[in-house]
Design a protein around this motif. Sequence first.
Motif, PDB file in Angstrom:
ATOM      1  N   ALA A  39       1.256  -0.998  -0.485  1.00 39.80           N
ATOM      2  CA  ALA A  39      -0.104   0.420   0.268  1.00 39.80           C
ATOM      3  C   ALA A  39       0.780   1.194  -0.529  1.00 39.80           C
ATOM      4  O   ALA A  39       0.540   2.092  -0.508  1.00 39.80           O
ATOM      5  N   ALA A  40       1.223   1.346   0.791  1.00 38.32           N
ATOM      6  CA  ALA A  40       2.835   2.314   1.266  1.00 38.32           C
ATOM      7  C   ALA A  40       3.933   2.535  -0.501  1.00 38.32           C
ATOM      8  O   ALA A  40       3.969   3.964  -1.146  1.00 38.32           O
ATOM      9  N   GLU A  41       4.067   1.534  -1.565  1.00 37.43           N
ATOM     10  CA  GLU A  41       4.244   1.701  -1.878  1.00 37.43           C
ATOM     11  C   GLU A  41       3.461   2.554  -3.591  1.00 37.43           C
ATOM     12  O   GLU A  41       4.137   3.108  -4.080  1.00 37.43           O
ATOM     13  N   ILE A  42       2.986   1.755  -2.990  1.00 31.89           N
ATOM     14  CA  ILE A  42       1.501   2.342  -4.419  1.00 31.89           C
ATOM     15  C   ILE A  42       1.178   4.091  -4.280  1.00 31.89           C
ATOM     16  O   ILE A  42       1.024   4.439  -5.499  1.00 31.89           O
ATOM     17  N   ALA A  43       1.248   3.960  -3.149  1.00 30.01           N
ATOM     18  CA  ALA A  43       0.579   5.551  -2.168  1.00 30.01           C
ATOM     19  C   ALA A  43       1.601   6.790  -2.626  1.00 30.01           C
ATOM     20  O   ALA A  43       1.501   7.655  -3.180  1.00 30.01           O
ATOM     21  N   SER A  44       2.946   5.922  -2.583  1.00 32.25           N
ATOM     22  CA  SER A  44       3.504   6.918  -3.007  1.00 32.25           C
ATOM     23  C   SER A  44       3.998   7.375  -4.337  1.00 32.25           C
ATOM     24  O   SER A  44       4.638   8.601  -4.623  1.00 32.25           O
ATOM     25  N   GLY A  61      -5.736   6.210  -4.498  1.00 37.92           N
ATOM     26  CA  GLY A  61      -5.105   5.334  -5.093  1.00 37.92           C
ATOM     27  C   GLY A  61      -4.874   3.722  -4.397  1.00 37.92           C
ATOM     28  O   GLY A  61      -4.828   2.712  -5.138  1.00 37.92           O
ATOM     29  N   LEU A  62      -5.489   3.880  -3.581  1.00 41.91           N
ATOM     30  CA  LEU A  62      -5.328   2.099  -2.737  1.00 41.91           C
ATOM     31  C   LEU A  62      -6.346   1.882  -2.822  1.00 41.91           C
ATOM     32  O   LEU A  62      -7.602   2.943  -2.512  1.00 41.91           O
ATOM     33  N   SER A  63      -6.990   0.750  -3.044  1.00 41.31           N
ATOM     34  CA  SER A  63      -8.133   0.227  -3.061  1.00 41.31           C
ATOM     35  C   SER A  63      -8.090  -0.942  -2.120  1.00 41.31           C
ATOM     36  O   SER A  63      -7.202  -1.797  -2.391  1.00 41.31           O
ATOM     37  N   PHE A  79      -8.022  -3.813   8.118  1.00 43.52           N
ATOM     38  CA  PHE A  79      -8.620  -2.557   8.280  1.00 43.52           C
ATOM     39  C   PHE A  79     -10.046  -2.125   8.474  1.00 43.52           C
ATOM     40  O   PHE A  79     -10.383  -1.137   8.639  1.00 43.52           O
ATOM     41  N   GLY A  80     -11.305  -2.525   7.897  1.00 41.08           N
ATOM     42  CA  GLY A  80     -12.182  -2.377   7.911  1.00 41.08           C
ATOM     43  C   GLY A  80     -13.067  -1.465   7.212  1.00 41.08           C
ATOM     44  O   GLY A  80     -14.128  -1.059   6.642  1.00 41.08           O
ATOM     45  N   SER A  81     -11.885  -0.042   6.477  1.00 40.66           N
ATOM     46  CA  SER A  81     -12.858   0.478   5.141  1.00 40.66           C
ATOM     47  C   SER A  81     -11.578   1.725   4.913  1.00 40.66           C
ATOM     48  O   SER A  81     -10.039   0.904   4.962  1.00 40.66           O
ATOM     49  N   LYS A  82     -11.285   2.194   3.625  1.00 36.67           N
ATOM     50  CA  LYS A  82     -10.211   2.802   3.122  1.00 36.67           C
ATOM     51  C   LYS A  82      -9.954   3.513   3.831  1.00 36.67           C
ATOM     52  O   LYS A  82      -8.806   4.116   3.697  1.00 36.67           O
ATOM     53  N   GLU A  83     -10.725   3.933   4.485  1.00 39.50           N
ATOM     54  CA  GLU A  83      -9.494   5.219   5.961  1.00 39.50           C
ATOM     55  C   GLU A  83      -9.028   4.766   6.317  1.00 39.50           C
ATOM     56  O   GLU A  83      -7.655   5.353   6.941  1.00 39.50           O
ATOM     57  N   GLU A  84      -9.346   3.936   7.155  1.00 36.65           N
ATOM     58  CA  GLU A  84      -8.349   2.871   8.283  1.00 36.65           C
ATOM     59  C   GLU A  84      -7.207   2.035   7.552  1.00 36.65           C
ATOM     60  O   GLU A  84      -6.123   2.375   7.666  1.00 36.65           O
ATOM     61  N   LEU A  85      -7.180   2.656   6.102  1.00 33.65           N
ATOM     62  CA  LEU A  85      -6.073   1.729   5.402  1.00 33.65           C
ATOM     63  C   LEU A  85      -4.667   2.676   5.610  1.00 33.65           C
ATOM     64  O   LEU A  85      -3.722   2.377   5.236  1.00 33.65           O
TER      65      LEU A  85
END
Length: 199
Positions: free
Chosen positions: A21-26, A32-34, A53-59
């Motif tokens: 997720a961190a690699e994608i977000a960079s 861009g995360l899902s 995580f339960g939600s995109k925001e928590e992710l």
Amino acid sequence: MKVDGRVERGEQTRRQILLRAAEIASVEGLEGLSIGRLATELEVSKSGVFAHFGSKEELQLATIRAAAKIFATRVVEPASTAPPGLARLELLLAGWLEYSERRTFPGGCFFYAVQAEFDARHGRVRDTVAEYGRRWNDLVRTTIEDVPDLAVDPAQLAFELIAFLEMANVQSVLHDDPDAYTRARTAVRSALERATRRP
């Protein structure tokens, strides 16, 4: 005490998810995360990712914290091995440039990328990104304050040094400038020489 194998596997999966997720977000930003994309790329079930995580925001929030931990390991902790003063400051700045130049995250500095994405927004994700940015700024400033006989204001010098680092990152990532990090190191060295009145 023996750790339950399922718990350990769950933690390992969580770490793998957050690293990817961190690699994608960079590169693509936190938006861009899902959960579906991460599940597909890591070959785990969507329900398995959702359970962590339960939600995109928590992710997104967990991804920021994971990236901060990696940043601390690569940049902050090595510098802390030097005694307070100029040597620690130089290690801290050199560590940041190496972290960006060696592409710890494929998009360069994770925090530079997500700050630009969330700087004008509101909410928990923006506040968390801003908090880590403040921590970095404060760390650079307090590290500068430990340098004896400074000829400049520590807050001003911190502002300038961080600007050099971030400019190297953007020139390299966006413009593929092969000299960006060399120029930044030269700028940092000159600024420190002026600040400490070294010949």
